[in-house]
Design a protein around this motif. Structure first.
Motif, short mmCIF file in Angstrom:
data_model
loop_
_atom_site.label_atom_id
_atom_site.label_comp_id
_atom_site.label_asym_id
_atom_site.label_seq_id
_atom_site.Cartn_x
_atom_site.Cartn_y
_atom_site.Cartn_z
N ARG A 178 0.83 -1.21 0.00
CA ARG A 178 0.00 0.00 0.00
C ARG A 178 0.86 1.26 0.00
NH1 ARG A 178 -3.61 -3.20 3.46
NH2 ARG A 178 -2.74 -2.35 5.37
N SER A 179 0.49 2.23 -0.81
CA SER A 179 1.27 3.47 -0.88
C SER A 179 1.24 4.21 0.46
CB SER A 179 0.74 4.38 -2.01
OG SER A 179 -0.62 4.70 -1.79
N ALA A 180 0.15 4.05 1.22
CA ALA A 180 0.07 4.71 2.52
C ALA A 180 1.16 4.21 3.46
CB ALA A 180 -1.31 4.48 3.15
N THR A 181 1.53 2.93 3.36
CA THR A 181 2.59 2.39 4.21
C THR A 181 3.90 3.08 3.91
OG1 THR A 181 1.47 0.24 4.28
CG2 THR A 181 3.81 0.28 4.87
N ALA A 182 4.21 3.24 2.63
CA ALA A 182 5.45 3.93 2.23
C ALA A 182 5.46 5.36 2.70
CB ALA A 182 5.62 3.87 0.71
#
Length: 197
Positions: A178-182
């Protein structure tokens, strides 16, 4: 003059890459001592002895995995840092590069954490030399951004690596995609590097 690359050369390189990927996955799952060359060969559709056409043995295969990733980190980190126009841009580029690496190479991080002691002396020295070069790149990039001596900058960088590299141990595969994790990891890493004391 170099010889042209043949279809056979490409096929051999692709098989070697596949062996490296599967070795990293299996070492990450079962540990160096829990994996045989037969296991690695089976994962890529060849016999265990056929792996010897590409690597001298299991220890050299582990060395190839960890030296390659260390080279990739130094080369990739140097490239992205050089592209930044300001110290802030260079630092953010390095953070984003390392976060992307950690999220995309969880198996290699697990292997590095657990199995580096199984390397032969030559590969162990190469990995350590490359790791020092990568750490120095980060310390140099951080230097204009904080008022701290060399020891504190090193502490901040290594603590930042600990934060980012813990991701394979603390998240599930779906979360790592998930991009939110990055975004969360990058923000936390920058805050940790530049924390005011």
């Amino acid at each position: 003059m170099t010889s042209p690359v043949t279809a056979r050369d490409r096929a051999k390189a692709e098989r070697s890459d596949a062996i490296l990927r599967e070795a990293a996955r299996l070492f990450a799952r079962s540990g160096y001592n829990g994996v045989s060359l037969e296991d690695i060969g089976a994962a890529v559709g060849v016999s265990g002895p056929a792996v010897y056409r590409h690597f001298a043995g299991k220890q050299s295969l582990l060395g190839a995995v960890l030296v390659k990733v260390s080279v990739d980190l130094v080369d990739g980190g140097s490239r992205v840092a050089a592209e930044g126009a300001t110290p802030e841009e260079r630092m953010r580029a390095l953070i984003e590069f390392h976060v992307e690496f950690a999220l995309g190479h969880a198996d290699v991080i697990r292997v590095q954490d657990r199995d580096v002691a199984h390397l032969d002396a030559r590969d162990h020295a190469a990995v350590r030399r490359l790791q020092r070069a990568y750490i120095e790149l980060w310390i140099e990039t951080l230097s204009p951004l904080i008022d701290a001596d060399a020891d504190e900058r090193r502490l901040r960088v290594q603590a930042c690596f600990g934060l980012i590299n813990s991701t394979p141990h603390s998240t599930r595969a779906a979360a790592r995609q998930r991009s939110a994790t990055a975004a969360v990891l990058a923000a936390m890493a920058e805050s940790a590097l530049r924390a005011v004391t």
